[in-house]
Design a protein around this motif. Structure first.
Motif, mmCIF file in Angstrom:
data_model
loop_
_atom_site.group_PDB
_atom_site.id
_atom_site.type_symbol
_atom_site.label_atom_id
_atom_site.label_comp_id
_atom_site.label_asym_id
_atom_site.label_seq_id
_atom_site.Cartn_x
_atom_site.Cartn_y
_atom_site.Cartn_z
ATOM 1 N N UNK A 170 0.693 16.832 4.510
ATOM 2 C CA UNK A 170 1.700 16.257 5.414
ATOM 3 C C UNK A 170 1.149 14.984 6.070
ATOM 4 N N UNK A 171 -0.127 15.013 6.419
ATOM 5 C CA UNK A 171 -0.749 13.855 7.050
ATOM 6 C C UNK A 171 -0.713 12.634 6.121
ATOM 7 N N UNK A 172 -1.032 12.869 4.843
ATOM 8 C CA UNK A 172 -0.971 11.772 3.869
ATOM 9 C C UNK A 172 0.460 11.275 3.690
ATOM 10 N N UNK A 173 1.394 12.233 3.715
ATOM 11 C CA UNK A 173 2.798 11.854 3.551
ATOM 12 C C UNK A 173 3.272 10.963 4.697
ATOM 13 N N UNK A 174 2.920 11.381 5.913
ATOM 14 C CA UNK A 174 3.317 10.571 7.083
ATOM 15 C C UNK A 174 2.703 9.180 6.988
ATOM 16 N N UNK A 175 1.459 9.108 6.544
ATOM 17 C CA UNK A 175 0.815 7.798 6.404
ATOM 18 C C UNK A 175 1.515 6.956 5.341
ATOM 19 N N UNK A 176 1.948 7.608 4.258
ATOM 20 C CA UNK A 176 2.647 6.869 3.191
ATOM 21 C C UNK A 176 3.972 6.295 3.712
ATOM 22 N N UNK A 177 4.779 7.137 4.399
ATOM 23 C CA UNK A 177 6.076 6.615 4.877
ATOM 24 C C UNK A 177 5.872 5.602 6.007
ATOM 25 N N UNK A 178 4.781 5.769 6.757
ATOM 26 C CA UNK A 178 4.454 4.768 7.768
ATOM 27 C C UNK A 178 4.298 3.411 7.082
ATOM 28 N N UNK A 179 3.489 3.382 6.012
ATOM 29 C CA UNK A 179 3.235 2.118 5.317
ATOM 30 C C UNK A 179 4.477 1.626 4.574
ATOM 31 N N UNK A 180 5.101 2.524 3.826
ATOM 32 C CA UNK A 180 6.193 2.082 2.948
ATOM 33 C C UNK A 180 7.436 1.664 3.731
ATOM 34 N N UNK A 181 7.719 2.325 4.833
ATOM 35 C CA UNK A 181 8.970 2.079 5.560
ATOM 36 C C UNK A 181 8.752 1.553 6.971
ATOM 37 N N UNK A 182 7.819 2.191 7.691
ATOM 38 C CA UNK A 182 7.778 1.972 9.143
ATOM 39 C C UNK A 182 7.112 0.665 9.555
ATOM 40 N N UNK A 183 6.068 0.238 8.842
ATOM 41 C CA UNK A 183 5.393 -0.992 9.284
ATOM 42 C C UNK A 183 6.332 -2.204 9.202
ATOM 43 N N UNK A 184 7.292 -2.151 8.310
ATOM 44 C CA UNK A 184 8.217 -3.291 8.212
ATOM 45 C C UNK A 184 9.145 -3.348 9.428
ATOM 46 N N UNK A 185 9.545 -2.171 9.944
ATOM 47 C CA UNK A 185 10.350 -2.167 11.173
ATOM 48 C C UNK A 185 9.499 -2.665 12.345
ATOM 49 N N UNK A 186 8.266 -2.142 12.415
ATOM 50 C CA UNK A 186 7.357 -2.604 13.468
ATOM 51 C C UNK A 186 7.074 -4.091 13.337
ATOM 52 N N UNK A 187 6.804 -4.533 12.118
ATOM 53 C CA UNK A 187 6.486 -5.945 11.876
ATOM 54 C C UNK A 187 7.650 -6.865 12.223
ATOM 55 N N UNK A 188 8.874 -6.427 11.896
ATOM 56 C CA UNK A 188 10.064 -7.235 12.209
ATOM 57 C C UNK A 188 10.183 -7.420 13.721
ATOM 58 N N UNK A 217 0.835 -1.208 0.000
ATOM 59 C CA UNK A 217 0.000 0.000 0.000
ATOM 60 C C UNK A 217 0.868 1.256 0.000
ATOM 61 N N UNK A 218 1.937 1.222 0.794
ATOM 62 C CA UNK A 218 2.840 2.371 0.856
ATOM 63 C C UNK A 218 3.483 2.668 -0.494
ATOM 64 N N UNK A 219 3.920 1.615 -1.173
ATOM 65 C CA UNK A 219 4.536 1.801 -2.496
ATOM 66 C C UNK A 219 3.514 2.384 -3.475
ATOM 67 N N UNK A 220 2.275 1.893 -3.418
ATOM 68 C CA UNK A 220 1.235 2.420 -4.309
ATOM 69 C C UNK A 220 0.992 3.906 -4.031
ATOM 70 N N UNK A 221 0.875 4.269 -2.745
ATOM 71 C CA UNK A 221 0.645 5.679 -2.394
ATOM 72 C C UNK A 221 1.808 6.546 -2.872
#
Lengths: 324, 324
Positions: free
Chosen positions: B158-176, B142-146
């Protein structure tokens, strides 16, 4: 026992009920699109039927069936990019309708969706199910790679061809059946037998496709008869013809498969006449029968009442006896 | 407790030991290639560290860690196709070195390999692990698509941007981290806390990257300073500047981001001077600190000895305090 049509309806109902997130639109819309293009839903129906064969309520096998169907559609989306295919079931392919990037990423998320469906399986059967599913998925990828490799090779043997269609087409039929067996708590030896049944039926099925491409009734065939010949597709028939052709036949076969510009009808007629000279249809049918009989022989060894086996036998004959 | 370097060595040793099938060559060689390009192996190290935090021997967390690392590399291969990127870690990307089709299919089989690693996890933790892994994978897609959607939009908040980087980058750190917690049998509330820690650190990490792109020491920075400015990349800094700029600053920002041809150094200097006028670096640093503090606050609530937490804190500060 449910009829084949009833099994298909379970799948169609489940597909109709899926709801993907509304956003990002370009990520999820292509999934609904490709999943709604239809088809006979053979692979997920095989999951349900195998589950039923081993005593499970097919309605309870729906998560595993959907994992297989979503995975299958994912491979269609990515294969269509690689094969540069404009149409799928008479409709625009995803990469044509949206873009290559959209088709790559939507395909990726379909693979995740397939795994999400799989993860819903009873924890007791999860490890075995994952093992079978992942081995199947890996085989399908290997098959697609071999198929692409073959395009630029002129020394593909019949043995290599059979191995390619085994991987690209047949392991998914075997995997679908084995998955159904696993979640129905079938004995490991029965799960392995039904896998072998599916794999051999899958090879026979693809050989049948190769034959129909040339010898189907044009009035009834859904596609252009001779499409494989026009595209120089390395089918069992073409490979066998190259193996057997001598003299004029060999010269003509080389000439027509190397021509850049030609009349489609003329090319199909010439290549078909070479096939006829060499008795290729008969050889291909014998090979098809070999794998079909091997499948049925394995199937007969599965330790289940003949009555319970009826459905899968009917489906097998429906698939194998079609003449278009 | 192992050092960070020791954790990295566990990962490097495991990667060095992988042996993919020799054939089909074009399917498996790209996997070995991309996996050997190196990097800091942050994500799989997070799996090991989280497992260790909750009392598990990190050596026993290697399958989960490899699932994360192979998945991460799969996303790099496919993202590089979509982003048309020629280089990855200074080397040719897979689609450049082989072909787009090879990169698509090798990527697909990497996704299968990631799942095969995951399926090795103790059956007791498998369902939870799959749930976390699949949710993570879906988020990354989803992050890559956004991110791709944003390229053609000029109203990204800015809110959309934060959500995009959350999905594209941050959830993988959280998931790991969460995956490591799950296989160490951590309490669900602790697993959730460490996920939140990772997600917030991930957002802070990406904001830090956005800042470094403009304000890093060019002598020490691995990449071209100002690369995001040259490419009109919609970073936190550019979006914030568009939000705040008025008068001449706004006119200049519009002008320079719409110019088709320009001198790179001049564009970077002009845009940077606008950022400076508007105090963008400071605003970005405050936002970064906000997510960093949120992460540390969540981390402090995890019900584990402070001593056991030291490693993850050191790693966090190493990542966040880098100035290039």
């Amino acid at each position: 026992m449910l009829t084949i049509t009833q099994h298909q309806k379970i799948i169609e109902d489940a597909i109709a009920k899926i709801s993907y997130p509304p956003k990002p639109k370009d990520l999820y819309e292509p999934i609904s699109y490709i999943m709604s293009l239809g088809g006979k839903r053979i692979r997920p129906v095989l999951v349900l039927m195998a589950a039923e064969l081993f005593g499970k309520n097919p309605y309870e096998a729906i998560d595993a069936a959907m994992a297989i169907e979503v995975f299958h559609n994912f491979t269609l989306v990515h294969d269509d990019i690689m094969d540069n295919a404009p149409l799928r079931r008479g409709q625009q392919t995803v990469h044509e309708k949206w873009s290559t990037n959209t088709a790559i990423l939507s395909g990726d998320v379909m693979m995740v969706e397939a795994n999400k469906n799989l993860a819903k399986i009873d924890a007791k059967f999860l490890k075995d199910s994952l093992f079978t599913f992942n081995a199947t998925a890996q085989g399908v990828c290997e098959g697609q790679q071999l198929d692409m490799d073959f395009e630029s090779r002129d020394d593909v043997s019949i043995e290599e061809y059979i191995n390619m269609i085994r991987l690209k087409t047949a392991v998914l039929l075997g995997g679908a059946l084995k998955l159904g067996a696993i979640i129905a708590d079938a004995k490991p030896e029965d799960a392995e037998l039904i896998y072998q049944f599916g794999e051999n039926i899958g090879i026979a099925f693809q050989l049948h496709d190769d034959i129909l491409d040339v010898y189907a009734d044009p009035e009834k065939f859904g596609k252009q008869v001779g499409g494989d010949i026009i595209a120089n597709k390395k089918t069992f028939l073409l490979l066998k013809a190259f193996e057997l052709a001598e003299g004029n036949d060999k010269t003509a076969l080389k000439h027509w498969t190397q021509l850049q510009q030609f009349d489609n009808k003329e090319k199909v007629a010439v290549v078909k006449s070479i096939y006829d000279n060499l008795g290729i249809q008969n050889i291909a049918r014998k090979s098809m029968e070999y794998y079909k009989n091997k499948a049925l022989n394995v199937f007969s060894k599965i330790n289940v009442d003949d009555e319970a086996k009826a459905n899968l036998l009917v489906l097998t004959h429906q698939l194998m006896d079609r003449e278009y």
